[in-house]
Design an enzyme around this catalytic site. Sequence first.
Site, PDB file in Angstrom:
ATOM      1  N   ASP A  80       0.830  -1.203   0.000  1.00  0.00           N
ATOM      2  CA  ASP A  80       0.000   0.000   0.000  1.00  0.00           C
ATOM      3  C   ASP A  80       0.873   1.265   0.000  1.00  0.00           C
ATOM      4  OD1 ASP A  80      -2.414   1.315  -0.145  1.00  0.00           O
ATOM      5  OD2 ASP A  80      -2.839   1.222   1.997  1.00  0.00           O
ATOM      6  N   ASP A 109      -0.331 -17.205   1.317  1.00  0.00           N
ATOM      7  CA  ASP A 109      -1.124 -18.383   0.959  1.00  0.00           C
ATOM      8  C   ASP A 109      -2.227 -17.945   0.016  1.00  0.00           C
ATOM      9  OD1 ASP A 109      -3.106 -17.165   2.512  1.00  0.00           O
ATOM     10  OD2 ASP A 109      -2.554 -18.306   4.304  1.00  0.00           O
TER      11      ASP A 109
END
Length: 218
Positions: A80, A109
């Site tokens: 971000d 994951d």
Amino acid sequence: MQKIDLLKNLNHKNIVKYLGSIKTETHLYIILEYVENGSLASIIKPDKFGPFPESLVAVYIAQVLEGLVYLHEQGVVHRDIKGANILTTKEGIVKLADFGVSIKLSEADDNTHSVTGTPYWMAPEVIEMSEVCVASDIWSVGCTVIELLTGVPPYYDLQPMPALFRIVQDENPPIPDNLSPGITDFLHQCFKKDARLRPDAKTLLSHPWIKNSRPVVC
């Protein structure tokens, strides 16, 4: 708590330092280093300093890249990068902040392949949920350069969903016409559509636009 585990292990002059936390029955307070000048996004507002000249953008972006070199070496993707998450001290030292959506690549994951970040600064591979990689931060650096130069990121005239569509479809985000060749080339490096072809933060620190803006230490 996972973000605290990530933050407390980071120690670099260009990253906001984690100092501690306090947990009550209802709240978790995270104590961070105080960075007195606030974010670059707040400084470039029209009622304050306004957009920065290229030379000042280069000084700030060089420090952002220094922070990213360290982060990426730790296997951390910020996810971000934008003006609102880049803080500066009164001495002009830049510090990356807000690790709320950051991820360690070793812990990635299937659940981390989500559309994470802020739309106008988001890399195409993040939008397409194709991969989690450090190169996504480099795309966001390019968007942040345009934000600091113009006051707004690319596609800011569009609503978020059409902007995301354009990021994926266009060859690269629109680059202002009035920029020097050096910064234009830097942006083209950041905006390579294939994440595997984007230079890493360490390589970008050697880009002529960055190198030529840095003070020479005798």
